[in-house]
Motif scaffolding. Structure first.
Motif, PDB file in Angstrom:
ATOM      1  N   ALA A  22       0.823  -1.221   0.000  1.00 48.75           N
ATOM      2  CA  ALA A  22       0.000   0.000   0.000  1.00 48.75           C
ATOM      3  C   ALA A  22       0.853   1.266   0.000  1.00 48.75           C
ATOM      4  O   ALA A  22       0.308   2.367   0.009  1.00 48.75           O
ATOM      5  CB  ALA A  22      -0.944  -0.014   1.200  1.00 48.75           C
ATOM      6  N   GLY A  23       2.172   1.100   0.016  1.00 47.87           N
ATOM      7  CA  GLY A  23       3.049   2.261  -0.137  1.00 47.87           C
ATOM      8  C   GLY A  23       3.631   2.824   1.151  1.00 47.87           C
ATOM      9  O   GLY A  23       4.246   3.888   1.134  1.00 47.87           O
ATOM     10  N   PHE A  24       3.433   2.112   2.255  1.00 49.97           N
ATOM     11  CA  PHE A  24       4.009   2.584   3.521  1.00 49.97           C
ATOM     12  C   PHE A  24       5.454   2.099   3.646  1.00 49.97           C
ATOM     13  O   PHE A  24       5.759   0.957   3.304  1.00 49.97           O
ATOM     14  CB  PHE A  24       3.202   2.056   4.711  1.00 49.97           C
ATOM     15  CG  PHE A  24       1.833   2.647   4.804  1.00 49.97           C
ATOM     16  CD1 PHE A  24       1.606   3.792   5.549  1.00 49.97           C
ATOM     17  CD2 PHE A  24       0.770   2.080   4.112  1.00 49.97           C
ATOM     18  CE1 PHE A  24       0.338   4.352   5.624  1.00 49.97           C
ATOM     19  CE2 PHE A  24      -0.498   2.634   4.174  1.00 49.97           C
ATOM     20  CZ  PHE A  24      -0.712   3.777   4.928  1.00 49.97           C
ATOM     21  N   LYS A  25       6.299   2.996   4.170  1.00 46.56           N
ATOM     22  CA  LYS A  25       7.687   2.657   4.459  1.00 46.56           C
ATOM     23  C   LYS A  25       7.816   2.397   5.952  1.00 46.56           C
ATOM     24  O   LYS A  25       7.326   3.181   6.767  1.00 46.56           O
ATOM     25  CB  LYS A  25       8.592   3.835   4.075  1.00 46.56           C
ATOM     26  CG  LYS A  25       9.687   3.473   3.106  1.00 46.56           C
ATOM     27  CD  LYS A  25      10.342   4.693   2.551  1.00 46.56           C
ATOM     28  CE  LYS A  25      11.734   4.832   3.122  1.00 46.56           C
ATOM     29  NZ  LYS A  25      12.472   5.916   2.432  1.00 46.56           N
ATOM     30  N   ILE A  26       8.456   1.289   6.308  1.00 51.80           N
ATOM     31  CA  ILE A  26       8.649   0.973   7.727  1.00 51.80           C
ATOM     32  C   ILE A  26       9.903   1.663   8.219  1.00 51.80           C
ATOM     33  O   ILE A  26      11.014   1.326   7.794  1.00 51.80           O
ATOM     34  CB  ILE A  26       8.740  -0.559   7.929  1.00 51.80           C
ATOM     35  CG1 ILE A  26       7.449  -1.235   7.451  1.00 51.80           C
ATOM     36  CG2 ILE A  26       9.012  -0.879   9.405  1.00 51.80           C
ATOM     37  CD1 ILE A  26       7.533  -2.755   7.377  1.00 51.80           C
ATOM     38  N   LEU A  27       9.744   2.641   9.101  1.00 57.55           N
ATOM     39  CA  LEU A  27      10.884   3.393   9.632  1.00 57.55           C
ATOM     40  C   LEU A  27      11.440   2.751  10.898  1.00 57.55           C
ATOM     41  O   LEU A  27      12.617   2.910  11.200  1.00 57.55           O
ATOM     42  CB  LEU A  27      10.478   4.842   9.956  1.00 57.55           C
ATOM     43  CG  LEU A  27       9.951   5.694   8.804  1.00 57.55           C
ATOM     44  CD1 LEU A  27       9.813   7.136   9.263  1.00 57.55           C
ATOM     45  CD2 LEU A  27      10.863   5.614   7.588  1.00 57.55           C
ATOM     46  N   ALA A  28      10.579   2.064  11.645  1.00 59.72           N
ATOM     47  CA  ALA A  28      11.011   1.382  12.864  1.00 59.72           C
ATOM     48  C   ALA A  28      10.049   0.236  13.125  1.00 59.72           C
ATOM     49  O   ALA A  28       8.867   0.324  12.797  1.00 59.72           O
ATOM     50  CB  ALA A  28      11.011   2.344  14.051  1.00 59.72           C
ATOM     51  N   MET A  29      10.597  -0.844  13.688  1.00 59.09           N
ATOM     52  CA  MET A  29       9.741  -2.011  13.977  1.00 59.09           C
ATOM     53  C   MET A  29      10.405  -2.829  15.074  1.00 59.09           C
ATOM     54  O   MET A  29      11.628  -2.956  15.100  1.00 59.09           O
ATOM     55  CB  MET A  29       9.572  -2.866  12.712  1.00 59.09           C
ATOM     56  CG  MET A  29       8.794  -4.136  12.935  1.00 59.09           C
ATOM     57  SD  MET A  29       8.186  -4.893  11.387  1.00 59.09           S
ATOM     58  CE  MET A  29       9.684  -5.298  10.555  1.00 59.09           C
ATOM     59  N   THR A  30       9.606  -3.377  15.986  1.00 59.68           N
ATOM     60  CA  THR A  30      10.148  -4.253  17.014  1.00 59.68           C
ATOM     61  C   THR A  30       9.068  -5.235  17.435  1.00 59.68           C
ATOM     62  O   THR A  30       7.945  -5.190  16.924  1.00 59.68           O
ATOM     63  CB  THR A  30      10.669  -3.434  18.225  1.00 59.68           C
ATOM     64  OG1 THR A  30      11.378  -4.298  19.106  1.00 59.68           O
ATOM     65  CG2 THR A  30       9.537  -2.765  18.983  1.00 59.68           C
ATOM     66  N   LYS A  31       9.427  -6.163  18.301  1.00 60.90           N
ATOM     67  CA  LYS A  31       8.441  -7.098  18.847  1.00 60.90           C
ATOM     68  C   LYS A  31       8.598  -7.100  20.352  1.00 60.90           C
ATOM     69  O   LYS A  31       9.713  -7.212  20.861  1.00 60.90           O
ATOM     70  CB  LYS A  31       8.703  -8.494  18.280  1.00 60.90           C
ATOM     71  CG  LYS A  31       7.639  -9.514  18.653  1.00 60.90           C
ATOM     72  CD  LYS A  31       8.066 -10.909  18.249  1.00 60.90           C
ATOM     73  CE  LYS A  31       7.191 -11.453  17.148  1.00 60.90           C
ATOM     74  NZ  LYS A  31       7.475 -12.884  16.893  1.00 60.90           N
ATOM     75  N   LEU A  32       7.506  -6.954  21.069  1.00 65.25           N
ATOM     76  CA  LEU A  32       7.578  -6.918  22.529  1.00 65.25           C
ATOM     77  C   LEU A  32       6.232  -7.323  23.116  1.00 65.25           C
ATOM     78  O   LEU A  32       5.212  -7.330  22.429  1.00 65.25           O
ATOM     79  CB  LEU A  32       7.942  -5.510  23.015  1.00 65.25           C
ATOM     80  CG  LEU A  32       6.969  -4.391  22.635  1.00 65.25           C
ATOM     81  CD1 LEU A  32       5.929  -4.156  23.716  1.00 65.25           C
ATOM     82  CD2 LEU A  32       7.717  -3.097  22.354  1.00 65.25           C
ATOM     83  N   LYS A  33       6.271  -7.649  24.401  1.00 66.52           N
ATOM     84  CA  LYS A  33       5.031  -7.938  25.120  1.00 66.52           C
ATOM     85  C   LYS A  33       4.800  -6.817  26.115  1.00 66.52           C
ATOM     86  O   LYS A  33       5.674  -6.539  26.943  1.00 66.52           O
ATOM     87  CB  LYS A  33       5.175  -9.284  25.844  1.00 66.52           C
ATOM     88  CG  LYS A  33       3.897  -9.765  26.473  1.00 66.52           C
ATOM     89  CD  LYS A  33       4.080 -11.165  27.037  1.00 66.52           C
ATOM     90  CE  LYS A  33       3.073 -11.403  28.142  1.00 66.52           C
ATOM     91  NZ  LYS A  33       3.236 -12.728  28.732  1.00 66.52           N
ATOM     92  N   MET A  34       3.662  -6.148  26.027  1.00 66.29           N
ATOM     93  CA  MET A  34       3.354  -5.079  26.977  1.00 66.29           C
ATOM     94  C   MET A  34       2.941  -5.670  28.318  1.00 66.29           C
ATOM     95  O   MET A  34       2.328  -6.737  28.369  1.00 66.29           O
ATOM     96  CB  MET A  34       2.193  -4.208  26.458  1.00 66.29           C
ATOM     97  CG  MET A  34       2.593  -3.266  25.344  1.00 66.29           C
ATOM     98  SD  MET A  34       1.380  -1.936  25.101  1.00 66.29           S
ATOM     99  CE  MET A  34       0.142  -2.799  24.117  1.00 66.29           C
ATOM    100  N   THR A  35       3.240  -4.955  29.404  1.00 67.94           N
ATOM    101  CA  THR A  35       2.646  -5.287  30.702  1.00 67.94           C
ATOM    102  C   THR A  35       1.205  -4.765  30.666  1.00 67.94           C
ATOM    103  O   THR A  35       0.877  -3.882  29.863  1.00 67.94           O
ATOM    104  CB  THR A  35       3.396  -4.602  31.848  1.00 67.94           C
ATOM    105  OG1 THR A  35       3.245  -3.176  31.695  1.00 67.94           O
ATOM    106  CG2 THR A  35       4.879  -4.957  31.854  1.00 67.94           C
TER     107      THR A  35
END
Ligand code: ADP
Ligand code: MG
Length: 128
Positions: A22-35
């Motif tokens: 769809a044309g979005f650029k990923i500037l930052a990405m991570t994986k985590l579990k929120m409390t």
């Protein structure tokens, strides 16, 4: 943000592919579990709603994938890409229509304004 249900179901790949197509650029990405406390803070605007406690439990049950995305008209275009909150009302081909399980476990979050995008981006990526 790809939500716990979609990450747990192994839908990360197709969702990211749809976002990039769809044309979005990923500037930052991570994986985590929120409390549960972090989830409560993220959704503080909904703290008076009847679904708030359940939403915080769901959002902290397992890992999520927050991202900062870039595009012209990003907020509006991303909301169109993900579809309505309730997947039963989400348009054909939208990410929620394809991957959401319920109005709560609805696969993906998108910021609703440029101002909230900045706040929510800083929540997961301070300094970016
Ligand atoms: P959106 O994520 O489309 O901006 P809202 O800001 O209204 O929707 O709600 C935030 C999140 O709270 C939704 O994405 C969904 O996970 C959950 N939610 C919203 N409405 C309900 C509801 N009626 N019952 C259960 N969960 C809900
Ligand atoms: Mg919202």
């Amino acid at each position: 943000m790809i939500k716990p249900d979609a990450v747990a179901d192994g839908n990360t790949g197709p969702i990211i592919q749809q976002i990039e197509k769809a044309g979005f650029k990923i500037l930052a990405m991570t994986k985590l579990k929120m409390t549960p406390e972090q989830a409560g803070q993220f959704y503080a605007v909904h703290n008076e709603r009847p679904f708030y406690q359940s939403l915080c439990d769901y959002m902290s049950q397992s890992e999520i994938i927050p991202m900062i995305l870039e595009k012209e008209n990003a907020v509006e275009d991303f909301r169109a890409l993900i579809g309505a909150t309730n997947p039963a009302q989400a348009a054909e081909g939208t990410i929620r229509r394809l991957f959401a399980k319920s109005i709560e476990a609805n696969a993906i979050h998108g910021s609703d304004s440029n101002e909230n995008a900045a706040i929510e981006g800083a929540f997961f990526f301070p300094g970016v």
